[in-house]
Design a protein around this motif. Structure first.
Motif, PDB file in Angstrom:
ATOM      1  N   ARG A  18      36.123  32.267  22.667  1.00  0.00           N
ATOM      2  CA  ARG A  18      36.240  31.384  21.359  1.00  0.00           C
ATOM      3  C   ARG A  18      36.477  32.239  20.305  1.00  0.00           C
ATOM      4  O   ARG A  18      37.492  32.034  19.447  1.00  0.00           O
ATOM      5  CB  ARG A  18      35.224  30.337  21.164  1.00  0.00           C
ATOM      6  N   LYS A  19      35.698  33.431  20.217  1.00  0.00           N
ATOM      7  CA  LYS A  19      35.981  34.240  18.912  1.00  0.00           C
ATOM      8  C   LYS A  19      37.195  34.941  19.051  1.00  0.00           C
ATOM      9  O   LYS A  19      37.991  35.233  18.132  1.00  0.00           O
ATOM     10  CB  LYS A  19      34.636  35.297  18.906  1.00  0.00           C
ATOM     11  N   THR A  20      37.412  35.339  20.290  1.00  0.00           N
ATOM     12  CA  THR A  20      38.726  36.180  20.542  1.00  0.00           C
ATOM     13  C   THR A  20      39.934  35.173  20.403  1.00  0.00           C
ATOM     14  O   THR A  20      41.055  35.840  19.515  1.00  0.00           O
ATOM     15  CB  THR A  20      38.745  36.790  22.014  1.00  0.00           C
ATOM     16  N   ALA A  21      39.984  33.997  20.760  1.00  0.00           N
ATOM     17  CA  ALA A  21      41.035  32.924  20.394  1.00  0.00           C
ATOM     18  C   ALA A  21      41.070  32.910  18.922  1.00  0.00           C
ATOM     19  O   ALA A  21      42.354  32.654  18.359  1.00  0.00           O
ATOM     20  CB  ALA A  21      40.957  31.857  21.162  1.00  0.00           C
ATOM     21  N   GLU A  22      40.039  32.788  18.337  1.00  0.00           N
ATOM     22  CA  GLU A  22      39.999  32.291  16.913  1.00  0.00           C
ATOM     23  C   GLU A  22      40.805  33.562  16.301  1.00  0.00           C
ATOM     24  O   GLU A  22      41.496  33.269  15.344  1.00  0.00           O
ATOM     25  CB  GLU A  22      38.696  32.207  16.283  1.00  0.00           C
ATOM     26  N   ALA A  26      44.521  33.686  14.070  1.00  0.00           N
ATOM     27  CA  ALA A  26      44.697  34.257  12.757  1.00  0.00           C
ATOM     28  C   ALA A  26      46.055  34.955  12.610  1.00  0.00           C
ATOM     29  O   ALA A  26      46.772  35.057  11.646  1.00  0.00           O
ATOM     30  CB  ALA A  26      43.620  34.647  12.067  1.00  0.00           C
ATOM     31  N   LYS A  27      46.043  35.653  13.668  1.00  0.00           N
ATOM     32  CA  LYS A  27      47.399  36.683  13.866  1.00  0.00           C
ATOM     33  C   LYS A  27      48.671  36.118  14.095  1.00  0.00           C
ATOM     34  O   LYS A  27      49.796  36.211  13.701  1.00  0.00           O
ATOM     35  CB  LYS A  27      47.044  38.051  14.674  1.00  0.00           C
ATOM     36  N   ASN A  28      48.552  34.917  15.069  1.00  0.00           N
ATOM     37  CA  ASN A  28      49.786  34.448  15.477  1.00  0.00           C
ATOM     38  C   ASN A  28      49.329  32.804  15.775  1.00  0.00           C
ATOM     39  O   ASN A  28      48.908  32.503  17.145  1.00  0.00           O
ATOM     40  CB  ASN A  28      50.079  34.862  16.782  1.00  0.00           C
ATOM     41  N   PRO A  29      49.498  31.982  14.739  1.00  0.00           N
ATOM     42  CA  PRO A  29      49.325  30.649  14.686  1.00  0.00           C
ATOM     43  C   PRO A  29      49.900  29.874  15.906  1.00  0.00           C
ATOM     44  O   PRO A  29      49.399  28.734  16.461  1.00  0.00           O
ATOM     45  CB  PRO A  29      49.163  30.185  13.390  1.00  0.00           C
ATOM     46  N   SER A  30      50.941  30.525  16.168  1.00  0.00           N
ATOM     47  CA  SER A  30      52.069  29.401  17.030  1.00  0.00           C
ATOM     48  C   SER A  30      51.853  30.053  18.730  1.00  0.00           C
ATOM     49  O   SER A  30      52.550  29.724  19.541  1.00  0.00           O
ATOM     50  CB  SER A  30      53.358  29.828  16.452  1.00  0.00           C
ATOM     51  N   ASN A  34      47.094  30.945  23.610  1.00  0.00           N
ATOM     52  CA  ASN A  34      45.886  31.215  23.144  1.00  0.00           C
ATOM     53  C   ASN A  34      45.156  30.103  22.451  1.00  0.00           C
ATOM     54  O   ASN A  34      43.912  29.871  22.848  1.00  0.00           O
ATOM     55  CB  ASN A  34      45.948  32.212  21.583  1.00  0.00           C
ATOM     56  N   LEU A  35      45.784  29.278  21.935  1.00  0.00           N
ATOM     57  CA  LEU A  35      45.313  27.895  21.490  1.00  0.00           C
ATOM     58  C   LEU A  35      44.720  26.874  22.597  1.00  0.00           C
ATOM     59  O   LEU A  35      43.490  26.482  22.559  1.00  0.00           O
ATOM     60  CB  LEU A  35      46.472  26.933  20.884  1.00  0.00           C
ATOM     61  N   THR A  36      45.385  27.076  23.752  1.00  0.00           N
ATOM     62  CA  THR A  36      44.940  26.460  25.287  1.00  0.00           C
ATOM     63  C   THR A  36      43.688  27.158  25.377  1.00  0.00           C
ATOM     64  O   THR A  36      42.637  26.458  25.787  1.00  0.00           O
ATOM     65  CB  THR A  36      45.801  26.469  26.229  1.00  0.00           C
ATOM     66  N   ARG A  37      43.484  28.568  25.288  1.00  0.00           N
ATOM     67  CA  ARG A  37      42.227  29.254  25.838  1.00  0.00           C
ATOM     68  C   ARG A  37      41.228  28.814  24.872  1.00  0.00           C
ATOM     69  O   ARG A  37      39.984  28.521  25.263  1.00  0.00           O
ATOM     70  CB  ARG A  37      42.559  30.764  25.722  1.00  0.00           C
TER      71      ARG A  37
END
Length: 173
Positions: A18-22, A26-30, A34-37
């Motif tokens: 969760r923290k890694t994905a968050e 922040a670096k690549n919102p699109s 990553n959003l799925t993970r």
């Protein structure tokens, strides 16, 4: 005691995911993967919360998965995760009519996932089980069957996704 240790390991693993994905978001919102993970990690972590906190985490996961579908409308793993999120929410909903709506929504997402990835046995099994759940919410055996499949499937998806995101660089020659 061993089960508690395994639960603790799962919590640590998915909290790290969760923290890694968050941070990645922040670096690549699109970044749809990553959003799925991130959503998958939230769904896993929701299992260790009280009902109210679990519902909040599930809603957060749903929001992220809906964002994925804006970026990639046919992303089958996001569709499947949305089905799981709505199924989880249904089981936390005491009102049978409201729960049925969540089960029906889950079935729609599972249908879409199967349509995008027809050879995926897990997606087909999820669709099959969600159809039964919508009819028999009161069956505790079915509840444990569905939760078992959800836990297994979300764990596999998150594990594979996390593994792909942390691939070591190739050796230098």
């Amino acid at each position: 005691m061993d089960l508690q240790h395994n639960d603790f390991d799962r919590i640590l693993f998915f909290e790290h995911a969760r923290k890694t994905a968050e941070a990645t978001h922040a670096k690549n919102p699109s970044d749809a993967d990553n959003l799925t993970r991130w959503a998958g990690a939230l769904l896993e972590l929701s299992q260790f919360q009280n009902v109210q906190e679990s519902k909040i985490m599930i809603q957060d996961a749903i929001s992220k998965l809906e964002e994925v579908l804006v970026l990639k409308p046919k992303k089958h793993d996001a569709l499947w995760c949305l089905g799981n999120a709505h199924t989880s929410h249904a089981f936390l909903t005491p009102d049978a009519e409201e729960a049925k709506e969540y089960f029906d929504t889950a079935a729609e997402y599972f249908k879409k996932a199967v349509a995008e990835e027809p050879g995926n046995d897990l997606y087909r099994k999820s669709l099959e089980v969600s159809a039964k759940a919508a009819k028999k919410k009161k069956s505790s055996d079915l509840k444990y069957d569905i939760f078992g499949w959800i836990i297994l499937a979300v764990g596999i998806v998150a594990w594979v996704g996390f593994g792909k995101s942390n691939v070591p660089p190739p050796p230098q020659q």
